[in-house]
Design a protein around this motif. Structure first.
Motif, PDB file in Angstrom:
ATOM      1  N   VAL A   1       0.816  -1.218   0.000  1.00 11.72           N
ATOM      2  CA  VAL A   1       0.000   0.000   0.000  1.00 11.72           C
ATOM      3  C   VAL A   1       0.852   1.273   0.000  1.00 11.72           C
ATOM      4  CG1 VAL A   1      -1.844   1.235   1.205  1.00 11.72           C
ATOM      5  CG2 VAL A   1      -1.786  -1.256   1.280  1.00 11.72           C
ATOM      6  N   ALA A   2       2.035   1.188   0.577  1.00  8.77           N
ATOM      7  CA  ALA A   2       2.902   2.368   0.704  1.00  8.77           C
ATOM      8  C   ALA A   2       3.329   2.883  -0.666  1.00  8.77           C
ATOM      9  CB  ALA A   2       4.132   2.011   1.539  1.00  8.77           C
ATOM     10  N   SER A   3       3.644   4.161  -0.707  1.00 11.32           N
ATOM     11  CA  SER A   3       4.119   4.797  -1.938  1.00 11.32           C
ATOM     12  C   SER A   3       5.639   4.706  -2.007  1.00 11.32           C
ATOM     13  CB  SER A   3       3.697   6.266  -1.961  1.00 11.32           C
ATOM     14  OG  SER A   3       2.297   6.366  -1.946  1.00 11.32           O
ATOM     15  N   PHE A   4       6.121   4.111  -3.083  1.00  9.09           N
ATOM     16  CA  PHE A   4       7.550   4.007  -3.363  1.00  9.09           C
ATOM     17  C   PHE A   4       7.789   4.587  -4.741  1.00  9.09           C
ATOM     18  CE2 PHE A   4       6.876   0.470  -0.412  1.00  9.09           C
ATOM     19  CZ  PHE A   4       7.951   0.593   0.445  1.00  9.09           C
ATOM     20  N   PRO A   5       8.886   5.229  -5.022  1.00 11.52           N
ATOM     21  CA  PRO A   5       9.861   5.749  -4.064  1.00 11.52           C
ATOM     22  C   PRO A   5       9.328   7.024  -3.412  1.00 11.52           C
ATOM     23  CG  PRO A   5      10.481   6.410  -6.280  1.00 11.52           C
ATOM     24  CD  PRO A   5       9.234   5.567  -6.400  1.00 11.52           C
ATOM     25  N   LEU A   6      10.015   7.450  -2.391  1.00 16.29           N
ATOM     26  CA  LEU A   6       9.646   8.682  -1.692  1.00 16.29           C
ATOM     27  C   LEU A   6       9.886   9.903  -2.562  1.00 16.29           C
ATOM     28  CD1 LEU A   6      11.184   8.338   1.877  1.00 16.29           C
ATOM     29  CD2 LEU A   6       8.777   8.566   1.312  1.00 16.29           C
ATOM     30  N   GLU A   7       9.010  10.872  -2.414  1.00 17.55           N
ATOM     31  CA  GLU A   7       9.264  12.204  -2.974  1.00 17.55           C
ATOM     32  C   GLU A   7      10.071  12.944  -1.916  1.00 17.55           C
ATOM     33  OE1 GLU A   7       8.611  13.528  -5.928  1.00 17.55           O
ATOM     34  OE2 GLU A   7       7.651  11.678  -6.607  1.00 17.55           O
ATOM     35  N   THR A   8      11.215  13.477  -2.298  1.00 20.08           N
ATOM     36  CA  THR A   8      12.097  14.114  -1.323  1.00 20.08           C
ATOM     37  C   THR A   8      12.439  15.544  -1.711  1.00 20.08           C
ATOM     38  OG1 THR A   8      14.109  13.340  -2.408  1.00 20.08           O
ATOM     39  CG2 THR A   8      13.157  11.894  -0.723  1.00 20.08           C
ATOM     40  N   ILE A   9      12.927  16.265  -0.721  1.00 16.24           N
ATOM     41  CA  ILE A   9      13.413  17.620  -0.915  1.00 16.24           C
ATOM     42  C   ILE A   9      14.617  17.828  -0.008  1.00 16.24           C
ATOM     43  CG2 ILE A   9      11.904  18.673   0.834  1.00 16.24           C
ATOM     44  CD1 ILE A   9      11.598  21.042  -1.267  1.00 16.24           C
ATOM     45  N   SER A  10      15.504  18.708  -0.401  1.00 13.81           N
ATOM     46  CA  SER A  10      16.683  19.032   0.395  1.00 13.81           C
ATOM     47  C   SER A  10      16.279  19.935   1.564  1.00 13.81           C
ATOM     48  CB  SER A  10      17.702  19.766  -0.481  1.00 13.81           C
ATOM     49  OG  SER A  10      18.663  20.433   0.317  1.00 13.81           O
ATOM     50  N   PRO A  11      16.941  19.790   2.705  1.00 13.75           N
ATOM     51  CA  PRO A  11      16.641  20.666   3.848  1.00 13.75           C
ATOM     52  C   PRO A  11      16.996  22.122   3.577  1.00 13.75           C
ATOM     53  CG  PRO A  11      18.572  19.321   4.309  1.00 13.75           C
ATOM     54  CD  PRO A  11      18.002  18.830   3.013  1.00 13.75           C
ATOM     55  N   ASN A  12      17.827  22.361   2.568  1.00 15.94           N
ATOM     56  CA  ASN A  12      18.267  23.725   2.259  1.00 15.94           C
ATOM     57  C   ASN A  12      17.423  24.410   1.192  1.00 15.94           C
ATOM     58  OD1 ASN A  12      20.481  23.672   4.117  1.00 15.94           O
ATOM     59  ND2 ASN A  12      21.467  22.255   2.707  1.00 15.94           N
ATOM     60  N   LYS A  13      16.369  23.757   0.746  1.00 16.12           N
ATOM     61  CA  LYS A  13      15.429  24.381  -0.184  1.00 16.12           C
ATOM     62  C   LYS A  13      14.434  25.224   0.614  1.00 16.12           C
ATOM     63  CE  LYS A  13      16.747  22.358  -4.052  1.00 16.12           C
ATOM     64  NZ  LYS A  13      17.182  23.046  -5.227  1.00 16.12           N
ATOM     65  N   SER A  14      13.810  26.165  -0.061  1.00 18.20           N
ATOM     66  CA  SER A  14      12.829  27.024   0.617  1.00 18.20           C
ATOM     67  C   SER A  14      11.491  26.304   0.756  1.00 18.20           C
ATOM     68  CB  SER A  14      12.629  28.319  -0.165  1.00 18.20           C
ATOM     69  OG  SER A  14      11.869  28.072  -1.336  1.00 18.20           O
ATOM     70  N   ILE A  15      10.682  26.778   1.697  1.00 19.10           N
ATOM     71  CA  ILE A  15       9.360  26.182   1.849  1.00 19.10           C
ATOM     72  C   ILE A  15       8.465  26.549   0.665  1.00 19.10           C
ATOM     73  CG2 ILE A  15       9.552  25.979   4.350  1.00 19.10           C
ATOM     74  CD1 ILE A  15       7.580  28.327   4.603  1.00 19.10           C
ATOM     75  N   LEU A  16       8.792  27.611  -0.033  1.00 21.28           N
ATOM     76  CA  LEU A  16       8.065  27.938  -1.266  1.00 21.28           C
ATOM     77  C   LEU A  16       8.324  26.840  -2.302  1.00 21.28           C
ATOM     78  CD1 LEU A  16       6.301  29.867  -2.904  1.00 21.28           C
ATOM     79  CD2 LEU A  16       8.397  31.074  -3.576  1.00 21.28           C
ATOM     80  N   GLU A  17       9.566  26.404  -2.420  1.00 21.64           N
ATOM     81  CA  GLU A  17       9.899  25.318  -3.345  1.00 21.64           C
ATOM     82  C   GLU A  17       9.205  24.019  -2.917  1.00 21.64           C
ATOM     83  OE1 GLU A  17      14.202  25.450  -4.944  1.00 21.64           O
ATOM     84  OE2 GLU A  17      14.249  26.598  -3.066  1.00 21.64           O
ATOM     85  N   ALA A  18       9.147  23.779  -1.615  1.00 22.64           N
ATOM     86  CA  ALA A  18       8.464  22.586  -1.106  1.00 22.64           C
ATOM     87  C   ALA A  18       6.984  22.629  -1.478  1.00 22.64           C
ATOM     88  CB  ALA A  18       8.636  22.477   0.406  1.00 22.64           C
ATOM     89  N   ALA A  19       6.363  23.789  -1.291  1.00 26.42           N
ATOM     90  CA  ALA A  19       4.945  23.935  -1.618  1.00 26.42           C
ATOM     91  C   ALA A  19       4.696  23.712  -3.108  1.00 26.42           C
ATOM     92  CB  ALA A  19       4.455  25.318  -1.193  1.00 26.42           C
ATOM     93  N   LYS A  20       5.558  24.254  -3.932  1.00 22.98           N
ATOM     94  CA  LYS A  20       5.422  24.073  -5.385  1.00 22.98           C
ATOM     95  C   LYS A  20       5.578  22.607  -5.771  1.00 22.98           C
ATOM     96  CE  LYS A  20       6.794  28.727  -6.793  1.00 22.98           C
ATOM     97  NZ  LYS A  20       7.819  29.551  -7.466  1.00 22.98           N
ATOM     98  N   GLN A  21       6.526  21.920  -5.151  1.00 21.26           N
ATOM     99  CA  GLN A  21       6.743  20.503  -5.448  1.00 21.26           C
ATOM    100  C   GLN A  21       5.534  19.673  -5.019  1.00 21.26           C
ATOM    101  OE1 GLN A  21      10.558  18.988  -4.158  1.00 21.26           O
ATOM    102  NE2 GLN A  21       9.965  16.869  -4.464  1.00 21.26           N
ATOM    103  N   MET A  22       4.998  19.974  -3.834  1.00 23.18           N
ATOM    104  CA  MET A  22       3.816  19.254  -3.361  1.00 23.18           C
ATOM    105  C   MET A  22       2.638  19.479  -4.303  1.00 23.18           C
ATOM    106  SD  MET A  22       3.777  19.782   0.739  1.00 23.18           S
ATOM    107  CE  MET A  22       5.282  19.752   1.674  1.00 23.18           C
ATOM    108  N   ALA A  23       2.447  20.721  -4.718  1.00 19.40           N
ATOM    109  CA  ALA A  23       1.344  21.032  -5.629  1.00 19.40           C
ATOM    110  C   ALA A  23       1.507  20.311  -6.958  1.00 19.40           C
ATOM    111  CB  ALA A  23       1.253  22.544  -5.836  1.00 19.40           C
ATOM    112  N   ALA A  24       2.709  20.315  -7.499  1.00 20.75           N
ATOM    113  CA  ALA A  24       2.963  19.673  -8.791  1.00 20.75           C
ATOM    114  C   ALA A  24       2.735  18.156  -8.715  1.00 20.75           C
ATOM    115  CB  ALA A  24       4.386  19.971  -9.257  1.00 20.75           C
ATOM    116  N   LYS A  25       3.108  17.547  -7.593  1.00 16.19           N
ATOM    117  CA  LYS A  25       2.989  16.093  -7.439  1.00 16.19           C
ATOM    118  C   LYS A  25       1.651  15.679  -6.819  1.00 16.19           C
ATOM    119  CE  LYS A  25       7.273  15.053  -8.666  1.00 16.19           C
ATOM    120  NZ  LYS A  25       7.675  14.085  -9.642  1.00 16.19           N
ATOM    121  N   LYS A  26       0.863  16.680  -6.390  1.00 13.66           N
ATOM    122  CA  LYS A  26      -0.428  16.427  -5.734  1.00 13.66           C
ATOM    123  C   LYS A  26      -0.260  15.546  -4.497  1.00 13.66           C
ATOM    124  CE  LYS A  26      -3.274  17.172  -9.719  1.00 13.66           C
ATOM    125  NZ  LYS A  26      -3.044  16.934 -11.097  1.00 13.66           N
TER     126      LYS A  26
END
Length: 147
Positions: free
Chosen positions: A92-117
């Motif tokens: 049931v788990a989702s593989f592989p993980l969607e990841t982000i670097s700790p040094n990216k901005s939260i704006l970039e994180a939000a955009k990535q989440m939106a793009a990947k839904k």
């Protein structure tokens, strides 16, 4: 003038907010406590963890591969497909993980989440999961700007 002020003021406000969000790094707001379960864990065992308020569990497939199962996976995958509770979480788990670097901005994180839904991103450094950032974390930051 509209409810939110003039269009020009809204654009300036949006630009300021975007600038603020691009200056906050993922590592500043990510959760560092991770719940990790082996792939052999059953859906029932995961559901008991989530019953305690845990929204997601990382799933370790082998020494390097990690996936994730979320509370939303239960609604969409487990309940809709009527999977048996003794089924292992790896199915049931989702593989592989969607990841982000700790040094990216939260704006970039939000955009990535939106793009990947998706609503959660694993934070990865040197190929190691060191945290998690969620849409809720980002919304809490947005709320601070409204004070």
């Amino acid at each position: 003038m509209g409810f939110f002020g003039s269009k020009k003021n809204n654009e300036a406000s949006n630009n300021n907010l975007e600038k603020e969000l691009s200056q906050i790094l993922v590592k500043e707001i990510m959760a560092k406590e991770l719940i990790i379960a082996p792939q052999s864990t059953t859906i029932y065992q995961i559901s008991k963890m989530m019953e305690q308020g845990i929204g997601s569990v990382f799933v370790k497939k082998d020494t390097e591969t990690m996936g994730i199962i979320t509370d939303r996976d239960f609604a969409i995958k487990v309940a809709a497909n009527k999977y048996p509770l003794d089924m292992t979480v790896e199915k049931v788990a989702s593989f592989p993980l969607e990841t982000i670097s700790p040094n990216k901005s939260i704006l970039e994180a939000a955009k990535q989440m939106a793009a990947k839904k998706i609503r959660k991103l694993a934070v990865s450094e040197n190929n190691k999961i060191i945290g998690i950032i969620t849409t809720s974390d980002i919304v809490r930051q947005l709320a601070k700007f409204q004070k």
